[in-house]
Write an enzyme that holds these catalytic residues in place. Sequence first.
Site, short mmCIF file in Angstrom:
data_model
loop_
_atom_site.label_atom_id
_atom_site.label_comp_id
_atom_site.label_asym_id
_atom_site.label_seq_id
_atom_site.Cartn_x
_atom_site.Cartn_y
_atom_site.Cartn_z
N THR A 28 -73.26 14.24 59.74
CA THR A 28 -72.12 13.47 60.24
C THR A 28 -72.04 13.63 61.75
O THR A 28 -71.83 14.72 62.26
CB THR A 28 -70.82 13.98 59.58
OG1 THR A 28 -71.00 13.92 58.18
CG2 THR A 28 -69.62 13.15 59.99
N PHE B 291 -71.95 11.06 51.04
CA PHE B 291 -70.59 11.18 50.51
C PHE B 291 -70.56 12.18 49.36
O PHE B 291 -69.73 12.08 48.46
CB PHE B 291 -70.07 9.80 50.07
CG PHE B 291 -70.09 8.78 51.19
CD1 PHE B 291 -69.10 8.79 52.16
CD2 PHE B 291 -71.11 7.86 51.30
CE1 PHE B 291 -69.13 7.88 53.22
CE2 PHE B 291 -71.16 6.95 52.35
CZ PHE B 291 -70.16 6.95 53.31
N LEU C 273 -54.54 13.10 45.24
CA LEU C 273 -53.07 13.18 45.33
C LEU C 273 -52.60 14.46 44.64
O LEU C 273 -51.49 14.51 44.12
CB LEU C 273 -52.43 11.97 44.65
CG LEU C 273 -52.40 10.68 45.47
CD1 LEU C 273 -51.63 9.58 44.74
CD2 LEU C 273 -51.78 10.89 46.86
N ALA D 81 -51.24 17.92 45.02
CA ALA D 81 -50.63 18.79 46.04
C ALA D 81 -51.12 20.22 45.81
O ALA D 81 -51.45 20.61 44.70
CB ALA D 81 -49.12 18.73 45.92
N CYS E 84 -66.08 20.21 55.48
CA CYS E 84 -66.19 18.80 55.91
C CYS E 84 -64.89 18.15 56.37
O CYS E 84 -64.81 17.64 57.49
CB CYS E 84 -66.79 17.98 54.77
SG CYS E 84 -68.36 18.65 54.25
N LYS F 212 -63.37 19.59 59.56
CA LYS F 212 -64.30 19.42 60.69
C LYS F 212 -64.34 17.95 61.15
O LYS F 212 -64.24 17.66 62.34
CB LYS F 212 -65.70 19.85 60.24
CG LYS F 212 -66.83 19.47 61.18
CD LYS F 212 -68.16 19.96 60.67
CE LYS F 212 -68.75 19.12 59.57
NZ LYS F 212 -69.43 17.89 59.98
C1 UGA Z 1 -65.83 16.05 51.05
C2 UGA Z 1 -65.79 14.58 50.60
O1 UGA Z 1 -65.02 14.47 49.42
C3 UGA Z 1 -67.21 14.05 50.33
O2 UGA Z 1 -67.17 12.67 49.98
C4 UGA Z 1 -68.06 14.23 51.60
O3 UGA Z 1 -69.39 13.82 51.39
C5 UGA Z 1 -68.06 15.71 51.98
O4 UGA Z 1 -66.70 16.15 52.18
C6 UGA Z 1 -68.86 15.85 53.24
O5 UGA Z 1 -68.48 15.28 54.26
O6 UGA Z 1 -69.94 16.45 53.19
P1 UGA Z 1 -66.08 18.40 49.79
O7 UGA Z 1 -66.00 19.05 51.13
O8 UGA Z 1 -67.09 18.88 48.81
O9 UGA Z 1 -66.34 16.82 49.96
O10 UGA Z 1 -64.65 18.63 49.17
P2 UGA Z 1 -63.56 17.78 48.34
O11 UGA Z 1 -63.90 17.80 46.89
O12 UGA Z 1 -63.34 16.45 48.95
O13 UGA Z 1 -62.28 18.71 48.56
C7 UGA Z 1 -61.84 19.08 49.88
C8 UGA Z 1 -60.62 19.95 49.83
O14 UGA Z 1 -59.47 19.20 49.46
C9 UGA Z 1 -60.70 21.12 48.84
O15 UGA Z 1 -60.16 22.26 49.46
C10 UGA Z 1 -59.84 20.67 47.69
O16 UGA Z 1 -59.29 21.74 46.97
C11 UGA Z 1 -58.77 19.87 48.43
N1 UGA Z 1 -58.10 18.83 47.60
C12 UGA Z 1 -58.81 17.80 47.07
C13 UGA Z 1 -56.73 18.88 47.42
O17 UGA Z 1 -56.04 19.81 47.91
N2 UGA Z 1 -56.10 17.90 46.69
C14 UGA Z 1 -56.79 16.88 46.15
O18 UGA Z 1 -56.15 16.01 45.50
C15 UGA Z 1 -58.18 16.81 46.34
#
Ligand code: UGA
Length: 452
Positions: A122, A153, A261, A263, A271, A274
Amino acid sequence: MNVCVVGGAGYVGLVTGVGLAQIGHRVVGVDIDDERVSALNAGRSPILEDGIDLLLERNLTNGRIRFTTDFDEAVTQCEFVFVAVGTPSQSDGQADLSQVIQVAESLQNHLAAYKIVVLKSTVPVGTVELVRDILGEGKEEGRDFDIVSNPEFLREGTGVRDFFEPDRIVIGTSSASALKATRELYAPLIDGDNTVDHAPIPVIETDVASAQMIKYASNTFLATRISFINEVAGLCERVGADVREVSRGMGYDPRIGHAYLQAGLGFGGPCLDKDLRALIKIAETSGFEPGLLRSVLDRNELQIDDVVRKVKFMIGHLLYHRTIAVFGLAFKAGTNDLRNSMAVKVVTQLRGEGATVKAHDPVDFSEAEQAGIHSCYVADPYEAVRGADALMILTDWPEFSALDYGRIRDLMASPAIVDARNMLDATEMAALGFSYNGIGRGVDPLSHAGRP
Ligand code: UGA
């Protein structure tokens, strides 16, 4: 096709490399980390990722993937060079492009035969021009090389599935032939070979700048949804509503949807935070005020204070010399990644205020040096809660819902739970005698103590 993945032992590089091998290409993953390279050649994945071990073994055995630290040897034989090195945040939020620049400089000597350089990392808009300038010294774009922006993604934990069933494939380039070749590279996915039944995968053919902005805007939009629902959760605590009901009710509107969504403690991991910081920096340096994006970040940081305040309220305000048990250290369930984990940030804050922390996670972090986590890691969840003044649930591992909370109550010095991931049933916990507090579940610990 012959593909070299630079940064091939990292998360994105490894999943991409193994995925490309599985759809029929010959892949060499090159990385500077020789321990990881040796482990991977022996079939051991350094990352916890559903399905990776099987795919790694299969493609090592059939000779379609191998790993090396020898950059020169690896790139010489390849038509495609995927760049999947890290672009960490600098202290001001700007993406650190030093690894990308280094790869471009090393590549410069290997353009005797035409190559397509695919940027997976990225990177801010403008980086392609930088890479083009470096590669272009003595070489000609279109004849010796072309550049493609092909953002990823993948989500940690489900990255393998995300590779085979992407929601979209974005190909940003100004070269018609590089576009055609990249489409061909992904053809087995796009055309359905090797994959399960699914709807056609949209391929977004666009310019380089838009491809890079698609990645930043996607991650920051996900972050925005999470901060939005966390702010709504705070309001729910003030008006006595339950944010889980609110999310459910909102999500049925197809214009809104259910995803992102939930909480909780806020977004962590390598990611979202950053990329959000990088986009804020990009806005600032281009003289544009990113007010909304700043608020998204602010809300996320406030989540940590909010949960620490909740636990303090429960145990009588002072953390000094109190013992807090913690369930969950990874930044989310299904990963062994501690990078930018909100749970680790909470542990650091608790310890900073004098608490003794005993932290359990289903992943063995007994050797994790980051933030001194090894020194508070406890392998057994029941041992972690023994004698604790409160328990905090900080990562949404499903294992935590299946524990025996009657036993946990008996082991604790006082039965208090802050459930920062809303995993447990509040009524059940109250019936077991816990004072229980979730996120946005109609109980404001600062003004409505003791309400169910
Ligand atoms: C994220 C994106 O979802 C990917 O599409 C992207 O490719 C990736 O970053 C990247 O740029 O490499 P990731 O970092 O694996 O993926 O994590 P997520 O599953 O998106 O979760 C991120 C954070 O949000 C976690 O701490 C999770 O617990 C939190 N989260 C997620 C919430 O607090 N609430 C939600 O409803 C969803």
